[in-house]
Design a protein around this motif. Structure first.
Motif: not given
Length: 392
Positions: A251-279
């Motif tokens: 997982p990665t995090l960043t502040t965003w705008g005045r109050q927001g926080v965004a997260a992005v990580w690698l996710d294997k929920r579609d396990f047949l194609s390997g890791y996807d990027v989710y936010a």
């Protein structure tokens, strides 16, 4: 495939912003076929901009053992200055953040513990009393925090510290585990963000469910943390009776705008194609919402790697990663347009023949996007490359 992607990017304007890119620079001054630089780190914080000076940290084995280095490019300089070594013992996974005014804070793992230092100058400060690894930093509004994975019995758990600096001197104000109880399985690879309302957000990889799940916790002021919650809204479990569940990691995090926080990580929920990027997004309510896939349809049916997200107070938000949709690994990015991530665009200097991977990035206070990555060459050795981009 790339001409079609570029045409789609043009047609999607303004939803997908165009960028003007600088000429690429090489960061590391020493390379060779037997020298292996690494820019992997917790929250992928290997580059920062302070007072117009760009700082990049990494680890390589040029001296016969893993050591960590810092290279600086002052404002207006045409190239990076020769790097300086910041570690004394075996060093891994360094990170760097801006303290303003041309000063930085760096942290890294060394000889089984984690250390931090104000740079240039300053003395390294040991942060952990027990064995520890995978340290990261977050800075903002005259605050500086560190998080790392520290041994607590059989497993590691996530620990968060508030740091204070005065001149070249760095001190620890407080150190607290996110959870007081002993961990029941491994925790690692923390990410930190300091929200505009003063709260501290920490995310990490957690294996208490017997497979890797990104978890998140919050603190109003770093003195105590909320019970961990899943960052992923995918209730992963056994797939066709196999394994403990589909994994998600880094997982990665960043502040965003005045109050927001965004997260992005690698996710294997579609396990047949390997890791996807989710936010996922916390728009200021201190709760992350529905997950969104980041890569576009051209990135389906293949694995994505080394994902991160960077944002700024003005509301810019950019995700980056690498994948091999065009036959070899290239670095890709996607802009958030307010409702979704736009069509994916290759970073021009980090695409094409050869292998380009492992992006790290930051958005400076001037609005420029600064990106570094690894440009692999088995004969000549791997280069750490750098470009700067601005919106047209």
């Amino acid at each position: 495939m790339r001409p079609a992607l570029l045409l789609l990017a043009v047609l999607a304007w303004p939803a997908q912003a165009d960028w003007t890119w600088s000429e690429p620079l090489t960061v590391n001054s020493v390379r060779g076929a037997a020298i292996f630089p690494h820019i992997e780190s917790a929250n992928r914080r290997g580059i920062a901009v302070s007072g117009g000076t760009v700082g990049v940290v990494w680890e390589d084995n040029r001296d016969g053992s893993p050591q960590c280095y810092l290279a600086l490019k002052p404002t207006g300089a045409a190239a990076f200055q020769p790097e300086i070594r910041i570690s004394q013992g075996e060093c891994y996974e360094p990170v760097v953040v801006s303290l303003g005014g041309g000063r930085f804070a760096a942290a890294w793992e060394e000889n089984g513990g984690v250390r931090a230092q104000v740079l240039p100058g300053g003395m390294a400060l040991k942060l952990s009393g027990a064995a520890a690894a995978q340290v990261t930093l977050a800075a903002g509004a005259d605050r500086l925090y560190a998080a790392w994975a520290e041994q607590a019995g059989r497993f590691k758990r996530i620990v968060v510290a508030r740091l204070q600096w005065e001149g070249d001197t760095l001190n620890v104000q407080s150190v607290r585990p996110v959870e007081a109880r002993a961990p029941v399985d491994e925790q690692g690879w923390p990410a930190l963000a300091l929200a505009g309302d003063g709260s501290v957000i920490v995310a990490w990889e957690d294996r208490r469910a017997r497979h890797t799940v990104p978890m998140v916790s919050r603190s109003r002021d770093g003195s105590g943390f909320s019970p961990p919650a899943r960052l992923s809204d995918h209730k992963s479990g056994r797939v066709d009776g196999l394994g403990a569940g589909s994994g998600a990691m880094r997982p990665t995090l960043t502040t965003w705008g005045r109050q927001g926080v965004a997260a992005v990580w690698l996710d294997k929920r579609d396990f047949l194609s390997g890791y996807d990027v989710y936010a996922a997004f916390d728009k200021g309510g201190r709760r992350f919402g529905k997950n969104q896939r980041v890569q576009d349809d051209f990135g389906d049916n293949m694995a994505q790697w080394h994902a991160l997200v960077v944002g700024d107070a003005g509301g810019q938000l950019v995700a980056l990663w690498d994948d091999a949709r065009d036959g070899t690994p290239d670095v890709w990015l996607a802009d958030w347009n307010g409702t979704a991530f736009g069509d994916n665009m290759a970073v021009p200097a980090a695409a094409g023949p050869g292998a380009q991977s492992d992006p790290v990035a930051t958005l400076g206070v001037d609005g420029f996007l600064h990106v570094t990555w690894l440009d692999h060459d088995e004969q000549a050795g791997t280069r750490i490359r750098y470009v700067r981009a601005e919106r047209r």
